[in-house]
Design an enzyme around this catalytic site. Structure first.
Site, short mmCIF file in Angstrom:
data_model
loop_
_atom_site.label_atom_id
_atom_site.label_comp_id
_atom_site.label_asym_id
_atom_site.label_seq_id
_atom_site.Cartn_x
_atom_site.Cartn_y
_atom_site.Cartn_z
N LYS A 183 1.21 -1.15 -0.07
CA LYS A 183 0.02 0.10 -0.52
C LYS A 183 1.13 1.34 0.00
O LYS A 183 0.67 2.32 -0.49
CB LYS A 183 -1.01 -0.39 1.14
N ASN A 184 2.31 1.01 0.90
CA ASN A 184 2.56 2.50 0.72
C ASN A 184 3.36 3.02 -0.17
O ASN A 184 3.85 4.38 -0.49
CB ASN A 184 3.51 2.95 2.30
N CYS B 212 -4.93 13.49 12.77
CA CYS B 212 -4.62 12.21 11.68
C CYS B 212 -5.31 11.23 12.92
O CYS B 212 -4.74 12.39 14.02
CB CYS B 212 -3.76 12.19 10.81
N ARG C 31 0.83 14.07 12.99
CA ARG C 31 1.26 14.11 11.59
C ARG C 31 1.69 15.42 10.72
O ARG C 31 0.96 15.87 10.02
CB ARG C 31 0.75 13.42 10.79
N ASP D 272 3.88 0.06 11.90
CA ASP D 272 2.57 -0.41 10.86
C ASP D 272 2.31 -1.92 11.72
O ASP D 272 1.47 -2.41 12.10
CB ASP D 272 2.65 0.02 9.95
N ARG E 273 -9.52 0.87 4.15
CA ARG E 273 -8.03 1.57 3.21
C ARG E 273 -6.33 0.40 3.07
O ARG E 273 -6.37 1.47 1.97
CB ARG E 273 -7.89 2.13 4.69
C1 UD1 Z 1 4.84 6.89 6.08
C2 UD1 Z 1 3.69 5.84 6.29
C3 UD1 Z 1 2.83 5.49 7.72
C4 UD1 Z 1 3.93 4.86 8.82
C5 UD1 Z 1 4.76 5.99 9.07
C6 UD1 Z 1 6.59 5.49 9.99
C7 UD1 Z 1 3.17 6.09 3.62
C8 UD1 Z 1 1.60 5.73 3.34
N1 UD1 Z 1 2.72 6.30 5.23
O1 UD1 Z 1 3.40 7.64 7.24
O2 UD1 Z 1 1.96 3.71 7.23
O3 UD1 Z 1 3.39 4.71 9.39
O4 UD1 Z 1 5.40 6.17 7.48
O5 UD1 Z 1 6.84 4.38 9.54
O6 UD1 Z 1 4.17 6.20 3.80
N2 UD1 Z 1 7.28 13.84 11.29
C9 UD1 Z 1 7.04 15.22 11.86
N3 UD1 Z 1 7.63 16.19 10.85
C10 UD1 Z 1 7.62 16.00 9.47
C11 UD1 Z 1 7.06 14.98 9.03
C12 UD1 Z 1 6.79 14.38 10.27
O7 UD1 Z 1 7.42 15.63 12.86
O8 UD1 Z 1 7.38 17.06 8.84
C13 UD1 Z 1 6.76 12.90 12.87
C14 UD1 Z 1 5.15 12.22 12.17
O9 UD1 Z 1 5.56 13.40 13.33
C15 UD1 Z 1 6.07 10.63 13.01
C16 UD1 Z 1 7.39 10.96 12.64
O10 UD1 Z 1 7.95 11.91 12.07
O11 UD1 Z 1 5.82 11.02 14.40
C17 UD1 Z 1 7.33 9.89 11.38
O12 UD1 Z 1 6.18 10.29 10.63
P1 UD1 Z 1 6.49 9.71 8.68
O13 UD1 Z 1 7.63 9.03 8.73
O14 UD1 Z 1 6.52 10.96 8.68
O15 UD1 Z 1 5.58 8.89 8.50
P2 UD1 Z 1 4.58 9.54 7.31
O16 UD1 Z 1 5.33 9.00 6.21
O17 UD1 Z 1 3.44 10.25 7.82
#
Ligand code: UD1
Length: 465
Positions: free
Chosen positions: A45-46, A139, A144, A332, A424
């Site tokens: 999915k991701n 979320c 996030r 996950d 989803r």
């Molecule tokens: C992706 C995956 C999700 C998985 C996650 C962590 C997809 C579509 N989703 O989500 O299934 O659980 O990686 O492996 O690929 N953060 C910040 N600032 C930012 C961005 C992120 O502080 O600008 C923080 C987030 O709040 C969170 C952490 O970083 O606490 C990890 O988030 P991130 O790795 O960005 O996850 P996603 O890409 O949203």
């Protein structure tokens, strides 16, 4: 073979989106059956979400194979269609033609439902020199934020304003083309790494992303972009180097297998004391999950290069888990493993370090007889010998899978509400479990109530508690 479908509107694309339903479906799971057989693992999915988005970078035909049929995939397809992109679907193949992108503004009602769609800001900015994408909003598993995405784009020369919930980004000068930059991520965010990697693909000069995410889906994105002529090195390490090119060409690319789905079925074998096999998988993507299963007393053997078999044990023992960026234990897979630890002898400690609000399945597992306490981001689990079926509510995508697993192991019937989460991210989960011999059925809530005086839980009350 189904016929090709040309998708030019907000409808179509696998599967059709559920409409808000006065009588939503619930999943009834009867526990105690032994499972056996083989499961086919779907495309990740991701990866699918971000690779479909990355097709915006290419002005020629892109063919993606092994695309899972999921509500989230439908939504990302709809966003591309709303930007003027042509999609054509046949079974698990998606043909994408982004030769014309008529809009640079992504629609709020679609982006707000799916965080990954925010990542489109990278390719839109790279292709068009401007992008307007709504903030993804809150979320259920945590705030996030997108500050890391925005900061990286600014370093590449974008002028970014956040107003009225929209992120407006423009490249001023340099004929609207982003400039390569050296970007250090404070945290190895998967989404920020992907957004910036896509943006850098068409930028002028070299971009270096340091402290980059190393997840397999990041590598899949790099391989997909490279198959279109991008120049990306180092994906899968913490330093990714992208030499910008002026355009990308057509490709035909197959998405990697879903490691989270595979891990879910590994836990299904362990929690029901059943021997099941699954393919295709990339065993290295599951190293952390397999190591934890071994700690719990369950063996996982590799058969050939892409097949895993879980060898169950009746002596499940407690272990500690801390979620971390890859190659650490994935957030996950945390909820599914917690269901297993609930039935493992001894005390386990699960620490969720990636998202601040991802232990909401604990009260639901406790409703089924688990003994779990939450303190801050830690769950302290005292293993119990038995779970009992109960009405429960899925609180997020992976939590819903954890409840299915708990239900398969529990005595009696579990009725799961909130299936929109499950839909989803798991392709044909029920059909796959039925194929292994599980007893489960999706029925309208009214039927569940009529059959056995099932009382639905007020999920709003539950969320705010
Ligand atoms: C992706 C995956 C999700 C998985 C996650 C962590 C997809 C579509 N989703 O989500 O299934 O659980 O990686 O492996 O690929 N953060 C910040 N600032 C930012 C961005 C992120 O502080 O600008 C923080 C987030 O709040 C969170 C952490 O970083 O606490 C990890 O988030 P991130 O790795 O960005 O996850 P996603 O890409 O949203």
């Amino acid at each position: 073979m189904s016929e090709d479908k040309l998708i030019t509107t907000h409808q179509a694309l696998i599967p059709t989106l559920p409409s808000p339903d006065a009588d939503p479906a619930v999943l009834q799971v009867w526990g105690g059956s032994s499972l056996q057989g083989h499961v086919k693992i779907s495309g990740a999915k991701n990866s699918a979400l971000v690779l479909i988005t990355a097709a915006l970078l290419c002005s020629e035909d892109c063919r993606l194979r092994n695309v899972p049929s999921l509500v989230d995939v439908t939504r990302i397809g709809q966003i591309l269609v709303s930007l003027g992109v042509k999609l054509k679907q046949q079974d698990d193949i998606l043909n994408i033609n982004a030769s014309t992108i008529s809009k640079s503004k992504a629609p709020y009602e679609l982006v707000s439902q799916l965080r990954a769609s925010f990542f489109a800001i990278g390719p839109l900015l790279a292709r068009l020199g401007s992008a307007c994408v709504p903030l993804p909003g809150g979320c259920t598993i945590g705030a996030r934020p997108v500050a890391l995405h925005v900061r990286g784009l600014q370093l590449m020369g974008a002028d970014v304003q956040i107003e009225h919930g929209m992120v407006n980004a423009h490249v001023r000068g340099n004929r609207g083309r982003l400039q390569g930059a050296k970007i250090y991520l404070d945290y190895p965010s998967v989404g920020a790494t992907e957004t910036l990697m896509m943006a850098a693909t068409l930028a002028q000069g070299e971009t270096i992303i340091e402290n980059a995410a190393q997840e397999p889906e990041v590598v899949d994105l790099a391989n997909f972009c490279n198959s279109m002529g991008a120049k990306i090195r180092g994906a899968g390490t913490n330093t990714i180097v992208i030499s910008g090119v002026s355009r990308l060409h057509s490709t035909d690319y197959s998405i990697i297998p879903d490691r989270v789905e595979a891990a879910t079925f590994l836990v299904a074998g362990a929690i029901t004391y059943s021997e099941i096999s699954m393919s295709p998988v990339v065993p290295e993507h599951l190293t952390a999950a397999i190591a934890k299963l071994q700690d719990i007393g369950v063996q996982v053997v590799t058969e050939g290069s892409d097949c895993l078999r879980v060898i169950p044990s009746h002596n499940l023992v407690a272990t500690d888990i801390e979620t971390l960026p890859y190659p650490g234990f994935p957030t996950d897979m945390q909820a599914q493993f917690m269901a297993l630890l609930a039935l493992s002898e001894g005390n386990s400690l699960v620490s969720e370090t990636v998202f601040e609000n991802r232990l909401r399945h604990v009260p639901e597992l406790n409703r089924m007889g688990a003994d779990i306490r939450v303190k801050n981001n830690h769950a302290i689990i005292r293993g119990v010998p038995l779970l009992t079926g109960a009405p429960v509510v899925a609180t997020d995508l992976r939590a819903s899978a954890a409840l299915v697993l708990a239900g398969l192991a529990a005595q009696g019937k579990t009725t799961i509400q909130g299936l929109h989460h499950l839909d989803r991210g798991y392709e044909n989960l029920e059909a796959k479990f039925l194929g292994l011999g599980a007893k489960l059925e999706r029925v309208p809530q009214s039927v569940a109530i009529a059959n056995d005086a099932f009382s639905p839980i007020n999920s709003d009350a539950l969320i705010s508690s």
